[in-house]
Design a protein around this motif. Structure first.
Motif, PDB file in Angstrom:
ATOM      1  N   LYS A 418       0.724  -1.206   0.082  1.00 16.35           N
ATOM      2  CA  LYS A 418      -0.022   0.068  -0.045  1.00 16.35           C
ATOM      3  C   LYS A 418       0.875   1.272   0.132  1.00 16.35           C
ATOM      4  CE  LYS A 418      -3.646  -2.294   2.333  1.00 16.35           C
ATOM      5  NZ  LYS A 418      -4.786  -2.281   3.690  1.00 16.35           N
ATOM      6  N   GLU A 419       1.894   1.272   0.715  1.00 19.38           N
ATOM      7  CA  GLU A 419       2.847   2.489   0.827  1.00 19.38           C
ATOM      8  C   GLU A 419       3.912   2.467  -0.248  1.00 19.38           C
ATOM      9  OE1 GLU A 419       4.192   3.392   4.731  1.00 19.38           O
ATOM     10  OE2 GLU A 419       2.608   2.704   5.764  1.00 19.38           O
ATOM     11  N   GLU A 420       4.613   1.521  -0.365  1.00 17.76           N
ATOM     12  CA  GLU A 420       5.715   1.326  -1.504  1.00 17.76           C
ATOM     13  C   GLU A 420       5.088   0.894  -2.857  1.00 17.76           C
ATOM     14  OE1 GLU A 420       8.749   1.976  -1.336  1.00 17.76           O
ATOM     15  OE2 GLU A 420       9.276   2.865   0.730  1.00 17.76           O
ATOM     16  N   GLY A 421       4.048   0.358  -2.931  1.00 16.41           N
ATOM     17  CA  GLY A 421       3.676  -0.062  -4.355  1.00 16.41           C
ATOM     18  C   GLY A 421       4.149  -1.151  -4.841  1.00 16.41           C
ATOM     19  N   VAL A 422       4.667  -2.174  -3.987  1.00 13.32           N
ATOM     20  CA  VAL A 422       5.146  -3.257  -4.353  1.00 13.32           C
ATOM     21  C   VAL A 422       4.269  -4.503  -5.029  1.00 13.32           C
ATOM     22  CG1 VAL A 422       6.582  -5.419  -3.678  1.00 13.32           C
ATOM     23  CG2 VAL A 422       7.158  -3.342  -2.685  1.00 13.32           C
ATOM     24  N   GLU A 423       4.797  -4.707  -6.212  1.00 15.91           N
ATOM     25  CA  GLU A 423       3.889  -5.904  -6.946  1.00 15.91           C
ATOM     26  C   GLU A 423       4.092  -7.141  -6.915  1.00 15.91           C
ATOM     27  OE1 GLU A 423       3.199  -4.537 -11.025  1.00 15.91           O
ATOM     28  OE2 GLU A 423       2.074  -2.619 -10.464  1.00 15.91           O
ATOM     29  N   ILE A 424       3.208  -8.001  -6.551  1.00 14.00           N
ATOM     30  CA  ILE A 424       3.670  -9.490  -6.195  1.00 14.00           C
ATOM     31  C   ILE A 424       2.969 -10.396  -7.257  1.00 14.00           C
ATOM     32  CG2 ILE A 424       3.780 -11.280  -4.600  1.00 14.00           C
ATOM     33  CD1 ILE A 424       3.615  -9.200  -2.507  1.00 14.00           C
ATOM     34  N   ASP A 425       3.421 -11.207  -7.910  1.00 11.12           N
ATOM     35  CA  ASP A 425       2.840 -12.074  -8.900  1.00 11.12           C
ATOM     36  C   ASP A 425       2.173 -13.308  -7.899  1.00 11.12           C
ATOM     37  OD1 ASP A 425       3.144 -10.515 -11.038  1.00 11.12           O
ATOM     38  OD2 ASP A 425       5.189 -11.603 -11.483  1.00 11.12           O
ATOM     39  N   THR A 426       3.088 -13.886  -7.134  1.00  6.07           N
ATOM     40  CA  THR A 426       2.500 -15.099  -6.622  1.00  6.07           C
ATOM     41  C   THR A 426       3.072 -15.061  -5.004  1.00  6.07           C
ATOM     42  OG1 THR A 426       4.549 -16.475  -7.273  1.00  6.07           O
ATOM     43  CG2 THR A 426       2.564 -16.582  -8.673  1.00  6.07           C
ATOM     44  N   VAL A 427       2.169 -15.574  -4.264  1.00  7.41           N
ATOM     45  CA  VAL A 427       2.610 -15.752  -2.875  1.00  7.41           C
ATOM     46  C   VAL A 427       2.579 -17.376  -2.666  1.00  7.41           C
ATOM     47  CG1 VAL A 427       2.280 -15.299  -0.273  1.00  7.41           C
ATOM     48  CG2 VAL A 427       1.879 -13.593  -2.070  1.00  7.41           C
ATOM     49  N   LEU A 428       3.728 -17.874  -2.088  1.00  8.37           N
ATOM     50  CA  LEU A 428       3.731 -19.397  -1.854  1.00  8.37           C
ATOM     51  C   LEU A 428       3.717 -19.394  -0.388  1.00  8.37           C
ATOM     52  CD1 LEU A 428       5.527 -18.946  -4.803  1.00  8.37           C
ATOM     53  CD2 LEU A 428       4.717 -21.380  -4.703  1.00  8.37           C
ATOM     54  N   GLY A 429       2.705 -20.419   0.422  1.00  7.28           N
ATOM     55  CA  GLY A 429       2.901 -20.523   1.598  1.00  7.28           C
ATOM     56  C   GLY A 429       3.638 -21.854   1.831  1.00  7.28           C
ATOM     57  N   HIS A 430       4.464 -21.935   3.167  1.00  4.09           N
ATOM     58  CA  HIS A 430       4.992 -23.135   3.668  1.00  4.09           C
ATOM     59  C   HIS A 430       5.129 -23.117   5.262  1.00  4.09           C
ATOM     60  CE1 HIS A 430       9.165 -21.460   4.237  1.00  4.09           C
ATOM     61  NE2 HIS A 430       8.503 -20.624   3.252  1.00  4.09           N
ATOM     62  N   GLY A 431       5.132 -24.335   5.903  1.00  4.11           N
ATOM     63  CA  GLY A 431       5.380 -24.314   7.426  1.00  4.11           C
ATOM     64  C   GLY A 431       3.995 -24.722   8.107  1.00  4.11           C
ATOM     65  N   GLY A 432       4.406 -25.039   9.206  1.00  3.14           N
ATOM     66  CA  GLY A 432       3.059 -25.794   9.970  1.00  3.14           C
ATOM     67  C   GLY A 432       1.505 -25.303  10.018  1.00  3.14           C
ATOM     68  N   LEU A 433       1.756 -24.027   9.586  1.00  2.00           N
ATOM     69  CA  LEU A 433       0.234 -23.470   9.598  1.00  2.00           C
ATOM     70  C   LEU A 433      -0.576 -24.127   8.202  1.00  2.00           C
ATOM     71  CD1 LEU A 433      -1.431 -21.097  10.753  1.00  2.00           C
ATOM     72  CD2 LEU A 433      -0.812 -19.900   9.010  1.00  2.00           C
ATOM     73  N   PHE A 434       0.051 -24.444   7.408  1.00  2.00           N
ATOM     74  CA  PHE A 434      -0.451 -25.067   6.289  1.00  2.00           C
ATOM     75  C   PHE A 434      -0.571 -26.668   6.111  1.00  2.00           C
ATOM     76  CE2 PHE A 434       2.078 -20.996   5.087  1.00  2.00           C
ATOM     77  CZ  PHE A 434       0.940 -20.140   4.811  1.00  2.00           C
ATOM     78  N   LYS A 435      -0.404 -27.077   7.073  1.00  4.97           N
ATOM     79  CA  LYS A 435      -0.409 -28.645   7.236  1.00  4.97           C
ATOM     80  C   LYS A 435      -1.982 -29.191   7.058  1.00  4.97           C
ATOM     81  CE  LYS A 435       4.074 -29.975   9.287  1.00  4.97           C
ATOM     82  NZ  LYS A 435       4.922 -30.512  10.461  1.00  4.97           N
ATOM     83  N   THR A 436      -2.696 -28.599   7.725  1.00  6.75           N
ATOM     84  CA  THR A 436      -4.174 -28.684   7.675  1.00  6.75           C
ATOM     85  C   THR A 436      -4.675 -27.911   6.413  1.00  6.75           C
ATOM     86  OG1 THR A 436      -4.518 -28.887  10.033  1.00  6.75           O
ATOM     87  CG2 THR A 436      -6.429 -28.671   8.741  1.00  6.75           C
ATOM     88  N   LYS A 437      -5.173 -29.003   5.366  1.00  8.68           N
ATOM     89  CA  LYS A 437      -5.193 -28.435   4.160  1.00  8.68           C
ATOM     90  C   LYS A 437      -6.192 -27.216   3.920  1.00  8.68           C
ATOM     91  CE  LYS A 437      -6.149 -30.383  -0.359  1.00  8.68           C
ATOM     92  NZ  LYS A 437      -4.729 -30.050  -1.135  1.00  8.68           N
ATOM     93  N   GLY A 438      -5.772 -26.291   3.273  1.00  7.91           N
ATOM     94  CA  GLY A 438      -6.676 -25.296   2.788  1.00  7.91           C
ATOM     95  C   GLY A 438      -7.231 -24.406   4.155  1.00  7.91           C
ATOM     96  N   VAL A 439      -6.916 -24.397   5.396  1.00 12.17           N
ATOM     97  CA  VAL A 439      -7.232 -23.452   6.398  1.00 12.17           C
ATOM     98  C   VAL A 439      -6.191 -22.367   6.614  1.00 12.17           C
ATOM     99  CG1 VAL A 439      -7.633 -23.387   8.824  1.00 12.17           C
ATOM    100  CG2 VAL A 439      -8.578 -25.256   7.738  1.00 12.17           C
ATOM    101  N   GLY A 440      -5.048 -22.329   7.129  1.00 11.21           N
ATOM    102  CA  GLY A 440      -4.103 -21.526   7.146  1.00 11.21           C
ATOM    103  C   GLY A 440      -3.951 -20.854   5.618  1.00 11.21           C
ATOM    104  N   GLN A 441      -4.071 -21.610   4.596  1.00  6.43           N
ATOM    105  CA  GLN A 441      -4.000 -20.797   3.160  1.00  6.43           C
ATOM    106  C   GLN A 441      -5.014 -19.945   2.958  1.00  6.43           C
ATOM    107  OE1 GLN A 441      -4.071 -23.949   0.148  1.00  6.43           O
ATOM    108  NE2 GLN A 441      -3.340 -22.597  -1.281  1.00  6.43           N
ATOM    109  N   LYS A 442      -6.349 -20.235   3.329  1.00  6.43           N
ATOM    110  CA  LYS A 442      -7.496 -19.308   3.050  1.00  6.43           C
ATOM    111  C   LYS A 442      -7.311 -18.032   4.024  1.00  6.43           C
ATOM    112  CE  LYS A 442     -12.446 -18.621   3.812  1.00  6.43           C
ATOM    113  NZ  LYS A 442     -12.411 -17.552   3.079  1.00  6.43           N
ATOM    114  N   VAL A 443      -6.923 -18.266   5.185  1.00  4.88           N
ATOM    115  CA  VAL A 443      -6.796 -17.285   6.186  1.00  4.88           C
ATOM    116  C   VAL A 443      -5.788 -16.227   5.886  1.00  4.88           C
ATOM    117  CG1 VAL A 443      -6.189 -16.516   8.562  1.00  4.88           C
ATOM    118  CG2 VAL A 443      -7.581 -18.344   8.412  1.00  4.88           C
ATOM    119  N   LEU A 444      -4.598 -16.898   5.080  1.00  7.33           N
ATOM    120  CA  LEU A 444      -3.522 -16.010   4.623  1.00  7.33           C
ATOM    121  C   LEU A 444      -3.897 -15.357   3.583  1.00  7.33           C
ATOM    122  CD1 LEU A 444      -0.672 -14.846   4.733  1.00  7.33           C
ATOM    123  CD2 LEU A 444       0.188 -17.002   3.220  1.00  7.33           C
ATOM    124  N   ALA A 445      -4.671 -15.813   2.504  1.00  6.31           N
ATOM    125  CA  ALA A 445      -5.313 -15.294   1.300  1.00  6.31           C
ATOM    126  C   ALA A 445      -6.289 -13.804   1.807  1.00  6.31           C
ATOM    127  CB  ALA A 445      -5.950 -16.160   0.544  1.00  6.31           C
TER     128      ALA A 445
END
Length: 530
Positions: A418-445
């Motif tokens: 929002k402040e620096e205007g950095v553009e991101i094409d993809t965000v990839l999640g990894h780590g323990g939060l994502f072991k339960t399929k779909g939950v941590g991923q949705k919250v992060l999105a």
């Protein structure tokens, strides 16, 4: 199985070992980067004399146990003893402070990334360098020791990180991958080495102390991904493998930090890519196209393992408090005779969170087991806050803990986008939060209002990424970049599973964050009074 057995017997497998906050994990991969065996050791940091630390005995006992577990699993699964390897790589939690004298003795307790007692030093260095120096960086710890007139400073001949320490003992080489080095002292993007102007400024800053060293002399030599970093010595082989089966002479790649291995494990080393590691601490990494316009003390500037500029948002606190609550519910289940294993417990509670209100029903929680510099919280004060009108349900309770785990990351990512205007094409999640399929991923999105991808290999995490860096050093073609190697030879068509942000969830998370920021005053007051 016979192919894998032959691969291991011929010494063509690659080993990555990573020291995480709560686990030391070893991963063995084949020539095509597929995991073929693993081992682990659980450990916990100690809070002693005001310092978050691990002892040297913790480090070496844990390393040997993790490798022994791997070797036993290889013996059991494939009927073969590990004697040779294609290459080895070590990674660990970044930052912190390990200082040694000329005999190799540790001069002060190992201070991990979790320590935030370097505020005075960081303030001086930020002003001197006009560059953000986070509290956990090695140079901040060193200068704080100087400000405190610590007697050991005059005796320092080498300063390194945990990964650098292990590598040194394995090979005798005082070197470090550029990604890990960028968490010790600022890096010049043009030279992929320590910033020479800042080196000189620091030497001038401490000149009146008349130390027998200059800062560059006590820092590790910087290497980029793919460069040779020494070979396993006889002493190193015995330190790693007490059985005596592992042979000396195995090549090692440069040691790296867990941020760099996370980037490799998620194929996030190219510009405009991002990855978010979500474990007992969280960090987001965004590979930049150009430097930021302004200095932001909330944003660390580090590098990829091949030296590209990265904006990093680091949260000292991740899922530790969330894990504690899951453990409490498990204790309750055990008390009433319910036979529920931890995987089912996590899956049930995480999925229950998705049934909660998008604003968590008014429940506010903070999972701060340690201080949090970005939000100016000085000490660990886990807390749940609600009003009588809050909808206090299990779903809302769990959702609030998932939301708050990402609160600091959200603050930093908003600065970038929002402040620096950095553009991101993809965000990839990894780590323990994502072991339960779909939950941590949705919250992060929903939290960052950006699509989030999780790959099948994301659960392998940093040690797998470290093993890939070891393989890259040996198997890369002439002139082949790390990004090309990952795209063409590691990930190929693995696009992972993608979840897009939900407008209702995005709006609900923003409401939660408004309360989160207001409620920080309660957290700060608790640091003073409790």
């Amino acid at each position: 199985m016979s192919d894998v057995k032959q691969l291991i017997e011929s010494g063509r497998a690659f080993l990555g070992i990573e020291f995480g906050s709560t686990r030391i994990k070893s991963v063995l991969i084949d020539e095509n980067h597929n995991p073929i065996a693993s081992g682990s050791h659980s450990w916990e940091n100690r809070f002693e004399n005001g310092i978050w630390t691990y002892t040297l005995d913790d480090i070496w006992t844990g390393l040997r146990d993790s490798y022994r577990d791997l070797a036993e699993n290889v013996q059991k699964e494939y009927g073969v003893v590990i004697k040779k390897l294609g290459a080895i790589g070590f990674s660990a939690m970044m930052h912190g402070y390990m200082a040694f004298d000329k005999e190799g003795n540790l001069l002060a307790p190992f201070a991990t990334w979790r320590n935030s007692n370097t505020g005075a030093a960081a303030e001086v260095l930020i002003d001197l360098f006009q560059y953000n120096i986070p509290l956990r960086w090695s140079i901040a710890h060193l200068y704080q020791a100087i400000l405190d007139d610590a007697d050991h400073v005059k005796d320092i001949t080498y300063m390194t990180t945990l990964a650098g320490y292990i590598h040194w003992k394995m090979t005798g080489e005082k070197v470090m991958g550029v990604g890990d080095a960028s968490g010790m002292f600022p890096i010049d993007m043009a030279t992929r080495d320590y910033d020479e102007e800042m080196i000189q400024k620091f030497d001038q800053l401490v000149a009146d102390k008349n130390y027998p060293w200059k800062i560059r002399e006590i820092l590790p030599k910087v290497l980029v991904a793919g460069e040779a970093a020494g070979v396993l010595t006889e002493e190193g082989a015995r330190l790693l493998d007490e059985s005596g089966n592992l042979e000396a002479g195995i090549p090692l790649c440069a040691p790296e930090g867990d941020a760099g291995t996370g980037m490799v494990a998620t194929n996030s080393v190219a510009k405009r890519t991002s990855n978010i590691s979500a474990g007992t601490s969280f960090f987001s990494m965004v590979v930049l196209e150009k430097p930021l316009k302004n200095l932001h003390t909330e944003i660390d500037m580090v590098t990829t393992p091949d030296g590209s500029l990265v904006a990093m948002v680091h949260s000292n606190n991740g899922t530790t408090d969330l894990n504690a609550w899951v453990g409490l519910f498990k204790e309750f289940a055990d008390s009433i005779g319910a036979d529920v294993d931890m995987d089912k417990m996590y899956g049930t509670l995480y999925n229950k969170a998705l049934e909660g209100d998008v604003d968590c029903g008014g429940i506010l929680s903070y999972g701060n087991y340690a201080g949090e510099p970005i939000t100016a919280v000085e000490k660990g004060r886990p807390m749940v806050v609600r009003t009588p009108e809050s909808k206090f349900t299990l779903a809302n309770f769990m959702r609030s803990h998932l939301y708050t785990a990402l609160g600091v990351i959200k603050v930093g990512m908003d600065i970038l986008t929002k402040e620096e205007g950095v553009e991101i094409d993809t965000v990839l999640g990894h780590g323990g939060l994502f072991k339960t399929k779909g939950v941590g991923q949705k919250v992060l999105a929903d939290a960052i209002n950006t699509p989030v991808v999780v790959m099948e290999t994301a659960g392998e995490g940093g040690p797998w990424g470290m093993a890939i860096l070891a393989a890259y050093m040996v198997q890369k073609e002439e002139g082949e970049s790390l990004g090309d190697y990952l795209n063409q030879k590691v990930f190929g068509a693995d696009a992972g599973s993608r979840i897009d942000p939900d407008p209702e969830g995005v709006a609900g998370y923003e409401v939660f964050m408004e309360r989160y920021k207001i409620g920080l005053d309660i957290e700060r007051k608790a640091c003073e009074d409790l």
